[in-house]
Design a protein around this motif. Structure first.
Motif, PDB file in Angstrom:
ATOM      1  N   CYS A 159      40.082  37.950  43.399  1.00 13.27           N
ATOM      2  CA  CYS A 159      39.428  36.738  42.897  1.00 13.27           C
ATOM      3  C   CYS A 159      39.914  35.556  43.721  1.00 13.27           C
ATOM      4  N   ASN A 161      38.871  32.291  42.804  1.00 14.11           N
ATOM      5  CA  ASN A 161      38.473  31.079  42.079  1.00 14.11           C
ATOM      6  C   ASN A 161      39.633  30.120  41.840  1.00 14.11           C
ATOM      7  N   PHE A 162      40.825  30.634  41.811  1.00 11.41           N
ATOM      8  CA  PHE A 162      42.014  29.794  41.633  1.00 11.41           C
ATOM      9  C   PHE A 162      41.903  28.839  40.442  1.00 11.41           C
ATOM     10  N   CYS A 163      41.531  29.369  39.305  1.00 11.50           N
ATOM     11  CA  CYS A 163      41.663  28.578  38.077  1.00 11.50           C
ATOM     12  C   CYS A 163      43.153  28.228  38.013  1.00 11.50           C
ATOM     13  N   TYR A 165      45.526  27.831  35.981  1.00 14.22           N
ATOM     14  CA  TYR A 165      46.508  28.507  35.119  1.00 14.22           C
ATOM     15  C   TYR A 165      46.720  29.970  35.498  1.00 14.22           C
ATOM     16  N   CYS A 166      45.910  30.502  36.425  1.00 14.96           N
ATOM     17  CA  CYS A 166      45.757  31.955  36.503  1.00 14.96           C
ATOM     18  C   CYS A 166      46.490  32.598  37.686  1.00 14.96           C
ATOM     19  N   VAL A 168      45.907  35.750  38.745  1.00 12.13           N
ATOM     20  CA  VAL A 168      45.130  36.845  39.347  1.00 12.13           C
ATOM     21  C   VAL A 168      44.871  36.680  40.858  1.00 12.13           C
ATOM     22  N   PRO A 169      44.473  35.489  41.339  1.00 16.20           N
ATOM     23  CA  PRO A 169      44.239  35.389  42.786  1.00 16.20           C
ATOM     24  C   PRO A 169      45.485  35.732  43.611  1.00 16.20           C
ATOM     25  N   GLN A 203      36.365  40.650  38.427  1.00 22.11           N
ATOM     26  CA  GLN A 203      36.848  39.398  37.818  1.00 22.11           C
ATOM     27  C   GLN A 203      35.728  38.377  37.703  1.00 22.11           C
ATOM     28  N   HIS A 238      31.642  34.541  35.534  1.00 21.58           N
ATOM     29  CA  HIS A 238      32.126  33.165  35.543  1.00 21.58           C
ATOM     30  C   HIS A 238      30.919  32.265  35.291  1.00 21.58           C
ATOM     31  N   ARG A 277      37.988  24.879  36.596  1.00 23.53           N
ATOM     32  CA  ARG A 277      36.962  25.863  36.267  1.00 23.53           C
ATOM     33  C   ARG A 277      35.643  25.588  37.002  1.00 23.53           C
TER      34      ARG A 277
HETATM   35 FE1  SF4 Z   1      39.797  34.345  38.737  1.00 22.70          FE
HETATM   36 FE2  SF4 Z   1      39.251  34.657  36.143  1.00 22.70          FE
HETATM   37 FE3  SF4 Z   1      41.730  34.046  36.912  1.00 22.70          FE
HETATM   38 FE4  SF4 Z   1      39.800  32.214  37.093  1.00 22.70          FE
HETATM   39  S1  SF4 Z   1      40.573  33.168  35.175  1.00 22.70           S
HETATM   40  S2  SF4 Z   1      41.301  32.701  38.688  1.00 22.70           S
HETATM   41  S3  SF4 Z   1      38.020  33.473  37.625  1.00 22.70           S
HETATM   42  S4  SF4 Z   1      40.613  35.921  37.379  1.00 22.70           S
END
Ligand code: SF4
Ligand code: SAM
Length: 444
Positions: A159, A161-163, A165-166, A168-169, A203, A238, A277
């Motif tokens: 992913c 997107n670099f939200c 708080y996240c 995952v990236p 994702q 998303h 977001r």
């Molecule tokens: Fe990616 Fe979802 Fe995390 Fe946003 S919340 S960075 S879209 S995995």
């Protein structure tokens, strides 16, 4: 008795992780391991981990200490940590949790056999290299813990997107899409084995884009065309990328399920901006309007984070108000958990007191329960096509399945079995379940 070595594997976190575990199962099966559900007989323990919130990591660390007991009884036992926690913590995890022998990030599973050889020689082994193109495209997952009816198919990884708080990236790397032909072939293979539902996973599935130029609506059409008896679902979308084109494809194929998971995270524009977001409340509500226009009977679910940096009582009220306005059928609701090295951890103070996070979460949960019950009550008297998944958890005399909207429906067993489509008329409900009676037999 087989001479194969035994692998015990536990999975935490999102559906993507469960899907990865099946890929790992397949790679290990090719190297003479078979999976066991009995940890006491394992030669190898893997834990596929989640870093999304601090409490997920804490639970996994506690579990690792329990695994250590088995290692003391069986000195050759190897313990491996896979997935997001492996990627996030790297060598640090071996230093902190001495029982861990192998650390493998989500893009390095093909390297498992080599890493195990190293571990068997008594050394610690680690591979946390992220890849720009690994999709495990041609690996046929071993369907562990399967009900034989519904299966996940991973269509993309990573992913970007670099939200704010996240994590995952950082743990799953760059976004990449899997070759569509391998996806369609996997779905056909599942259908031929008797599966009746596939969920396409990523994702942010709406940004699927193959090298040949196929986009997500195009992929959905291909998978939905396999058979009208194969249900197709997808997760997660998303909001910024949910296109009208996809909604039109959904409307054109009755076997694409009428259910969209559209994580909103917050109802406040100030929070959405801080969360990076890339949409506003108005845009989000516009997308909900489009869903209701093209798919009037569509089920809607969401994810909500409460107590993000600077969240005021006003912001919180905006979230509650948006939930009411949309009328979600279901929601996953979380307290904000600061993750090291994310944009938010670097830039924004985690300044909502724990107690406030707790009370706001309770308010959100209470509201969602009210909304879920109201939504379920509206279904009383309606008839749905239900795909039977299993015996009901509460009674062997009952079956449980889902309707197209992803609601669980329970009804008396009769002569039906998992994999059958049954028309069920809803007669009563709870917050979580619809109960009904068979309305009509459908040819299967
Ligand atoms: Fe990616 Fe979802 Fe995390 Fe946003 S919340 S960075 S879209 S995995
Ligand atoms: N990619 C998906 C998306 O954007 O909707 C889901 C990713 S994540 C596995 C699932 C959910 O976990 C997110 O939608 C978000 O609500 C929640 N989440 C992510 N990071 C979090 C954090 N730091 N604290 C609390 N919840 C978080």
């Amino acid at each position: 008795m087989s001479n194969k070595k035994k692998l015990y594997i536990e999975t935490y976190g999102c559906q993507m992780n469960f899907s990865d575990t099946q890929i790992v199962g397949s790679i290990m099966a090719d190297h003479d391991f078979e999976t066991t559900e009995n940890i006491a007989e394992a030669d190898l323990i893997f834990v596929n981990t989640c870093s999304i919130r601090d409490n997920a990591e804490k639970r996994i660390r506690a579990r690792l200490r329990e695994f250590n007991r088995y290692k003391k009884q069986k000195p050759g036992l190897i313990i491996g940590v896979l997935g997001c926690m492996a990627e996030r913590l790297k060598e640090q995890l071996i230093e902190e949790e001495k029982m861990v022998d192998v650390i493998v990030g989500p893009d390095a599973y093909r390297d498992l056999p080599r890493l195990l050889n190293i571990a068997e020689s008594g050394q610690k082994a680690i591979n946390v290299i992220l890849s720009a193109d690994e999709t495990y495209a041609e690996i046929e997952p071993v369907r562990l813990e399967s009900n034989g009816v519904s299966a996940f198919i991973s269509i993309m990884r990573g992913c970007e997107n670099f939200c704010s708080y996240c994590v995952v990236p950082y743990t799953r790397g760059k976004e990449r899409s899997r070759d569509p032909e391998t996806i369609v072939n996997e779905a056909i293979g599942l259908f031929d084995k008797g599966y009746r539902e596939v969920t396409l996973l990523g994702q942010n599935v709406n940004s699927y884009h193959s090298e040949s130029g196929l986009d997500f609506p195009g992929l959905m059409e291909k998978v939905a065309s396999i058979s009208p008896l194969l249900r197709v679902r997808f997760a997660t979308s998303h909001p910024k990328d949910l296109s009208d084109e996809l909604l039109k494809v959904m409307a054109a194929y009755p076997n694409i399920c009428r259910a969209i998971h559209l994580p909103v995270q917050s109802g406040s524009d100030a929070m959405l901006k801080r969360m990076n977001r890339k949409y506003t409340r108005e845009w989000y509500l516009g997308r909900i309007g489009a869903i209701k226009h093209y798919l009037p009977d569509c089920g809607l679910s969401t994810d909500i984070i409460t107590g993000f940096s600077n969240e005021t009582e006003e912001d919180h009220k905006d979230t509650l108000q948006l939930m009411e306005q949309v009328g979600y059928d279901y929601a996953f609701m979380f307290k904000y958990s600061e993750r090291p090295n994310t944009l938010a951890a670097r830039k924004y103070e985690d300044n909502v007191p724990e107690e406030t996070k707790g009370s706001r979460l309770q308010e959100i949960i209470r509201l969602q329960q009210k909304l879920s019950l109201a939504s379920n009550k509206k279904d009383i008297g309606k008839t749905f096509e239900v795909l039977v998944e299993s015996t009901s958890r509460k009674s062997v005399e009952e079956l449980a399945g889902r309707n197209s909207q992803n609601k669980v429906v329970v009804f008396a067993k009769g002569n039906f079995k998992p994999g059958d489509y049954v028309k069920v008329k809803v007669t009563s409900c709870t917050t979580a379940t619809l109960k009904g009676v068979v309305a009509d037999e459908i040819e299967n």
